[in-house]
Design a protein around this motif. Structure first.
Motif, PDB file in Angstrom:
ATOM      1  N   GLU A  31      90.672  10.543  -6.674  1.00 54.94           N
ATOM      2  CA  GLU A  31      90.451   9.416  -6.462  1.00 54.94           C
ATOM      3  C   GLU A  31      91.350   9.135  -4.986  1.00 54.94           C
ATOM      4  O   GLU A  31      91.020   8.459  -4.574  1.00 54.94           O
ATOM      5  CB  GLU A  31      91.402   8.522  -7.647  1.00 54.94           C
ATOM      6  CG  GLU A  31      91.362   8.915  -8.909  1.00 54.94           C
ATOM      7  CD  GLU A  31      89.629   8.156  -9.564  1.00 54.94           C
ATOM      8  OE1 GLU A  31      89.380   7.284  -8.155  1.00 54.94           O
ATOM      9  OE2 GLU A  31      88.291   8.627 -10.155  1.00 54.94           O
ATOM     10  N   ASN A  35      89.564   7.624  -1.931  1.00 55.07           N
ATOM     11  CA  ASN A  35      90.110   6.323  -1.449  1.00 55.07           C
ATOM     12  C   ASN A  35      89.744   6.032   0.263  1.00 55.07           C
ATOM     13  O   ASN A  35      89.681   5.062   1.475  1.00 55.07           O
ATOM     14  CB  ASN A  35      91.688   6.219  -2.216  1.00 55.07           C
ATOM     15  CG  ASN A  35      90.999   5.102  -3.048  1.00 55.07           C
ATOM     16  OD1 ASN A  35      90.112   4.704  -3.955  1.00 55.07           O
ATOM     17  ND2 ASN A  35      92.333   4.858  -4.309  1.00 55.07           N
ATOM     18  N   LYS A  81      86.173  -2.875  -2.924  1.00 54.48           N
ATOM     19  CA  LYS A  81      85.287  -3.547  -3.052  1.00 54.48           C
ATOM     20  C   LYS A  81      83.815  -3.889  -3.289  1.00 54.48           C
ATOM     21  O   LYS A  81      82.359  -3.604  -3.374  1.00 54.48           O
ATOM     22  CB  LYS A  81      84.935  -1.670  -3.282  1.00 54.48           C
ATOM     23  CG  LYS A  81      86.019  -0.360  -2.656  1.00 54.48           C
ATOM     24  CD  LYS A  81      86.431   0.543  -2.537  1.00 54.48           C
ATOM     25  CE  LYS A  81      87.304   0.571  -2.116  1.00 54.48           C
ATOM     26  NZ  LYS A  81      88.137   2.754  -2.687  1.00 54.48           N
ATOM     27  N   GLY A  95      84.895   4.684  -4.326  1.00 55.77           N
ATOM     28  CA  GLY A  95      84.961   3.694  -5.677  1.00 55.77           C
ATOM     29  C   GLY A  95      84.963   2.545  -5.961  1.00 55.77           C
ATOM     30  O   GLY A  95      84.084   1.791  -5.226  1.00 55.77           O
ATOM     31  N   ALA A 100      92.108   3.043  -9.982  1.00 54.03           N
ATOM     32  CA  ALA A 100      92.850   4.526  -9.697  1.00 54.03           C
ATOM     33  C   ALA A 100      93.996   4.498  -9.771  1.00 54.03           C
ATOM     34  O   ALA A 100      95.665   4.766 -10.047  1.00 54.03           O
ATOM     35  CB  ALA A 100      91.914   5.676  -8.649  1.00 54.03           C
TER      36      ALA A 100
HETATM   37 MG    MG Z   1      89.222   4.449  -5.569  1.00 55.41          MG
END
Ligand code: MG
Ligand code: ADP
Length: 616
Positions: A31, A35, A81, A95, A100
């Motif tokens: 994760e 990111n 996002k 993501g 997360a």
């Molecule tokens: Mg993420």
């Protein structure tokens, strides 16, 4: 009655959600790396301690976060996002679920430092089990650093569920590979307990693969390229001769995201049909680019499984692209595993004059009158038979297998065997207590009926007990090698070997050097032939990878299993009668004859009673 339904407090909801996203330290690694990539970083550094159990830290030079965003990023369903459900089908980021960071913060101690390009100073937030401990202004470089400490500190059950450091580290390295392989244009470094494991400069796909898996990989790769309206495929498959017995490097990326797909994997395997023996696995690194509208990534919380609109077309395209590459690079005709080397003509035969074969016929031969073994066969027949007999044993000794050696030393020089081949039939009848079925089962008679044993598993059991005994009693006895044995491994595999080094030394291995992608061995345990070492270590590494059941596994036991697996006579090998008998006897001299070292049945019995019932 009073109402009983309540909304769960956020921190509880987050903990529950965390269970889906974060299974182990490697999930955190995945994760955080993703990111950083979404933040358009070009340099990413991963730092872990104790296989991520005490620390996972990712530092990037990406776009950073504003003060408000830094705070918001830990809220559930907080994401920059996507904005609408439609955006789900236009994804260009890793993501999009906004889960997360909230999940991770619910089950660990998290420290975030972040700064955007144009800001004078950045922000630092400390958050433990979903509650904010502090938020300050700090001086920090552009980008983001997130440290995740003491994973599962508030869920002891989950913490106890974690595997040994070797296994957890392996998972982390796997995730790191997956992300790094998909983004060769980003430079990555990886530190484990203070030492650098990987330092990957930017480059193309091939360079990235080679940087990760070692220089030797370069010559093994066959490029695959195909562009159609629905799909672009690029990447590499491994040449068949470098395939491994253990499922090695198999990577699919769809739009730069690593995915697992048994179905597409099958497409590749089938492209290798006829080039690989059934127990070997092809290597591949394939990058597919498809229109994001034709896939659904939302079906799995960790996003490693995706749904394709038209899987069948993809399957066909992939299969033909790989086949085409293998053909184009002339891989196909060179390999013929089934070829019998005995049929090859030695090179120096080209000068030898050809003798026309003479056919001798014994015109007085009457099959009904004389017995087969009366010794009256013509010489031509006799020689031919002997030659065939001979060739049955070609190469057996060179297997370097102890079990084999025992026999090759004792009996069966082919000249001597003449007697027993043509010896009286009744004699043969008397000694026959075993029979080999399809070159994989040994059938033998016992008092109550009959016994059928699986030769591979039985021999594994015998060798396994032998090795265990040797390793515990004659600990560390090794044979010196005349020349050091050099074996290439990927950096990941080297990490595992380093972890197991002490145990391997106990067993009798002597390492002179362990480099980043190479080990030098100067001593081996007694009884281990040099040409099997590669196999043994491969099995061992794959066992560790495949999560040996509990975290306190004994490396000695594992090693004994790997050695047994690699040295045992395989299915498909024909055994002489003495060997069959020896196998049966040795199995029943074992402490636990019933099961193989991996707990699989070694033999079954069938009593005369049971047989009688079948004939009613
Ligand atoms: Mg993420
Ligand atoms: P998602 O990635 O699904 O959006 P996350 O919980 O992983 O959800 O992150 C939440 C948000 O925090 C992201 O949408 C992003 O805006 C921000 N963020 C997280 N990590 C970083 C980072 N390394 N650099 C910049 N922004 C980040």
């Amino acid at each position: 009655m009073a109402d009983i339904i309540q909304l769960l407090p956020d921190h509880v909801a987050n903990q529950i959600a965390a269970g889906e996203v974060v299974q182990r330290p490697s999930s955190v690694v995945k994760e955080l790396l993703e990111n950083a990539i979404d933040a358009e970083a070009t340099v990413i550094k991963l730092i872990i301690k104790d296989a991520g159990k005490t620390l996972v830290q990712v530092i990037d030079n990406g776009k950073g976060m504003s003060t408000t965003d830094a705070r918001l990023s830990f809220e559930r369903h907080a994401t920059s996002k996507i904005r609408t459900a439609d955006d789900l089908f236009q994804l260009h980021t890793k993501g999009f679920r906004g889960e997360a960071l909230a999940s991770i913060a619910a089950i660990a101690h998290v420290e975030l430092k972040t700064k955007q390009q144009d800001d004078e100073v950045g922000n630092a937030i400390i958050i433990e089990g979903s509650s904010i401990v502090s938020q300050d202004v700090v001086v920090t470089p552009k980008g983001t650093s997130i440290s995740v400490k003491n994973l599962f500190f508030n869920i002891p059950a989950r913490r106890n569920f974690l595997k040994s450091n070797a296994v957890e580290l392996r998972h982390i390295i796997d995730e790191f590979h997956r992300v790094a392989l998909a983004h060769p244009n980003i430079s990555f470094s990886f530190f484990n307990n203070g030492s650098e494991v990987f330092n990957l400069p930017t480059g193309n796909y091939r360079q990235r693969i080679v940087n990760i898996f070692g220089n030797k990989t370069n010559e093994k790769l066959v490029p695959v390229e195909e562009t159609t309206e629905v799909l672009k495929i690029s990447g590499f498959v491994g040449k068949p001769e470098f395939s491994k017995k253990t499922r090695g490097e198999q990577y699919f990326f769809v739009n730069d995201r690593f995915i697992k797909s048994g179905y597409l994997n099958h497409a590749i395997s089938s492209a290798f049909d006829g080039l690989l023996k059934s127990d070997l696995h092809p290597t591949y690194f394939l990058y597919l680019t498809v229109n994001p509208q034709t896939i659904d990534i939302n079906i799995h919380p960790t996003k490693t499984e995706i749904k394709f609109d038209d899987e069948h077309t993809l399957y066909a395209l992939l299969r033909s692209a790989v086949k085409h590459s293998l053909g184009q690079f002339n891989i196909a005709p060179v390999l013929d595993f089934e070829r019998d080397p005995n049929l090859d003509t030695p090179y120096n035969y080209n000068k030898i004059e050809v003798n026309n074969p003479v056919i001798e016929v014994d015109r007085s031969f009457n099959p009904f009158k004389e017995t087969y073994n009366s010794g009256k066969q013509t010489t031509a027949f006799k020689t031919q038979t002997l030659n065939n007999w001979d060739s049955l044993y070609v190469g057996l000794e060179s297997k370097g297998n102890d079990f084999r050696k025992e026999f090759s030393e004792v009996h069966f020089e082919s000249e001597e065997s003449t007697e027993s081949i043509f010896g009286s039939e009744s004699q043969v009848e008397q000694v026959q207590t075993t029979y080999q079925l399809h070159n994989k089962y040994i059938v033998s008679t016992i008092k109550s009926g009959m016994l059928i044993l699986d030769q591979y598993r039985a021999h594994q059991r015998i060798l396994y007990e032998d090795f265990l005994k040797c390793m515990t009693i004659k600990e560390g006895m090794s044979q010196q090698l005349l020349f050091p044995l050099e074996l290439h491994f990927s950096t990941t595999d080297i990490e595992i070997i380093k972890q197991l080094k002490v145990d391997l030394e106990h067993a009798g291995f002597v390492f002179s050097n362990i480099y980043n992608d190479l080990v030098e061995i100067i001593g081996l345990p007694i009884n281990i032939p040099e040409n099997e070492v590669r196999n043994i270590l491969d099995y061992l590494i794959s066992d560790v990878e495949n999560e040996v059941p509990d975290s306190n596994f004994s490396a000695t036991d594992l090693l004994a299993k790997s050695m047994a697996k690699s040295l045992a006579i395989k299915r498909g090998q024909s055994l002489k009668r003495e060997e069959q008998e020896h196998l049966v006897n040795s199995l029943f001299a074992c402490k636990e004859p019933n099961v193989s070292p991996n707990n699989k049945v070694t033999f079954i019995t069938m009593s005369v009673d049971e047989l009688d019932k079948k004939f009613i």
